[in-house]
Design an enzyme around this catalytic site. Structure first.
Site, PDB file in Angstrom:
ATOM      1  N   PHE A   1     110.388 -34.816 133.304  1.00  0.00           N
ATOM      2  CA  PHE A   1     110.323 -35.826 134.370  1.00  0.00           C
ATOM      3  C   PHE A   1     111.618 -36.636 134.445  1.00  0.00           C
ATOM      4  O   PHE A   1     111.993 -37.137 135.516  1.00  0.00           O
ATOM      5  CB  PHE A   1     109.125 -36.751 134.140  1.00  0.00           C
ATOM      6  CG  PHE A   1     108.988 -37.812 135.193  1.00  0.00           C
ATOM      7  CD1 PHE A   1     108.582 -37.487 136.483  1.00  0.00           C
ATOM      8  CD2 PHE A   1     109.283 -39.143 134.911  1.00  0.00           C
ATOM      9  CE1 PHE A   1     108.475 -38.461 137.464  1.00  0.00           C
ATOM     10  CE2 PHE A   1     109.169 -40.122 135.881  1.00  0.00           C
ATOM     11  CZ  PHE A   1     108.762 -39.781 137.161  1.00  0.00           C
TER      12      PHE A   1
ATOM     13  N   GLY B   1     101.639 -45.038 130.372  1.00  0.00           N
ATOM     14  CA  GLY B   1     102.973 -45.599 130.546  1.00  0.00           C
ATOM     15  C   GLY B   1     103.946 -44.464 130.778  1.00  0.00           C
ATOM     16  O   GLY B   1     103.679 -43.313 130.395  1.00  0.00           O
ATOM     17  N   GLY B   2     105.068 -44.751 131.428  1.00  0.00           N
ATOM     18  CA  GLY B   2     106.033 -43.695 131.692  1.00  0.00           C
ATOM     19  C   GLY B   2     105.397 -42.556 132.461  1.00  0.00           C
ATOM     20  O   GLY B   2     104.764 -42.754 133.493  1.00  0.00           O
ATOM     21  N   ASP B   3     105.553 -41.344 131.934  1.00  0.00           N
ATOM     22  CA  ASP B   3     104.974 -40.167 132.597  1.00  0.00           C
ATOM     23  C   ASP B   3     103.834 -39.578 131.764  1.00  0.00           C
ATOM     24  O   ASP B   3     103.602 -38.369 131.783  1.00  0.00           O
ATOM     25  CB  ASP B   3     106.056 -39.111 132.846  1.00  0.00           C
ATOM     26  CG  ASP B   3     106.734 -38.649 131.560  1.00  0.00           C
ATOM     27  OD1 ASP B   3     106.538 -39.310 130.515  1.00  0.00           O
ATOM     28  OD2 ASP B   3     107.445 -37.626 131.584  1.00  0.00           O
ATOM     29  N   GLU B   4     103.115 -40.442 131.051  1.00  0.00           N
ATOM     30  CA  GLU B   4     102.026 -39.998 130.178  1.00  0.00           C
ATOM     31  C   GLU B   4     100.681 -40.499 130.711  1.00  0.00           C
ATOM     32  O   GLU B   4     100.540 -41.674 131.056  1.00  0.00           O
ATOM     33  CB  GLU B   4     102.241 -40.507 128.749  1.00  0.00           C
ATOM     34  CG  GLU B   4     103.513 -39.965 128.113  1.00  0.00           C
ATOM     35  CD  GLU B   4     103.772 -40.581 126.749  1.00  0.00           C
ATOM     36  OE1 GLU B   4     103.308 -41.727 126.508  1.00  0.00           O
ATOM     37  OE2 GLU B   4     104.424 -39.930 125.925  1.00  0.00           O
TER      38      GLU B   4
END
Length: 293
Positions: free
Chosen positions: A174, A211-214
């Site tokens: 990502f 959070g982030g791409d999780e």
């Protein structure tokens, strides 16, 4: 000096800031003050003779009636926070108290309700709740709410001697999307990922953005590894279709780690750790796949 008490009471009734609604034994409005007009929008001429249910959110009418009747019979009054319907159709919230009215022979005449607008207070509280428990980009549950939900899942599993699954989903490469197209476009991808994942799950399931791409998905009621694998395949497939960002097309895959309760862990931290470790095994295999912990 003599005071005309009935006239003073009538004046006070009309000048109260709170909305005061008087109904007969059938729930028909028979009196109404200026505060009620301000709150609900109806003039006195428009509301007299109408059933009080016109002031309730339609889906709440039956439950409100049951609550009021039960509380009045038990305690002689009812109070609570309920939704109301304005004349223009908008829905708000009121803090309400209802008391029965009797004549000198204790014959039931009707009811008097005193209502105060608390819509802003409720909306402010909801905004704070949203900030605390929901991811502001995707509007999905965040880690805090997920932690709470996992606790509920664990309690149910203990009580029912059952299992549940945790899918730890991490987007592959990502960072390249953010680096090549920018963070604004990356955010749009994350929003669309959330939509696609949500479209694959049942109402009873929980999916959150860590959070982030999780992302993390919690599912109850599937126990066979083949069924669990089928869910993972569905999640991977739903992200396989390219993401369209204006004239740009972006491909995003994901790696998934799967943990089960109680085999992979018996608390939130141990389950997340097991699923996270399995997810990294998937990435080492090249991504766009899944591994069990």
């Amino acid at each position: 000096m003599q005071f005309d008490l009935p006239a003073l009471r009538a004046q006070a009734f009309d000048y109260l800031f709170d909305a005061v609604v008087v109904t007969d034994t059938e729930g028909v409005v028979i009196d109404w003050n200026a505060g009620s007009q301000s709150l609900y929008g109806y003039s006195k001429a428009e509301i007299l003779g109408q059933h009080v249910s016109i002031l309730h959110s339609p889906e709440d009418t039956e439950s409100i009636t049951e609550q009021v009747m039960s509380a009045v019979a038990k305690h002689g009054k009812w109070s609570g926070e309920i939704r109301f319907k304005h004349q223009d159709g908008t829905i708000g919230w009121i803090e309400s108290m209802c008391i029965p009215l009797f004549d000198e022979q204790q014959q039931f005449l009707g009811a008097l309700g005193i209502n105060r607008d608390i819509t802003k207070r409720i909306e402010d509280a909801q905004r704070l709740l949203n900030l605390a428990y929901y991811d502001q980009l995707t509007q999905m549950p965040n880690r805090h709410l997920l932690t709470d939900r996992v606790g509920q899942y664990i309690e149910r599993a203990k009580r029912n001697n059952s299992r549940f699954c945790l899918f730890y989903i991490d987007l592959d490469d990502f960072k390249k999307v953010n680096d090549s197209l920018g963070h604004k476009e990356g955010d749009q991808v994350l929003i669309e990922v959330g939509r696609r994942l949500n479209a694959q799950i049942r109402d009873a399931d929980t999916i959150a953005r860590m959070g982030g791409d999780e992302f993390v998905l919690m599912i109850e009621g599937i126990h066979d590894n083949n069924d669990i694998a089928a869910v993972a395949d569905t999640l991977i497939a739903c992200l396989y279709k390219p993401f369209q960002l204006g004239e740009q097309s972006v491909n995003v895959n994901c790696s998934i780690g799967i943990a089960t309760y109680p085999d992979s862990g018996e608390c939130f931290d141990s389950l997340i750790k097991s699923a996270d470790f399995a997810m990294y095994k998937s990435k080492r295999q090249g991504g766009a796949t899944y591994r069990f912990s």
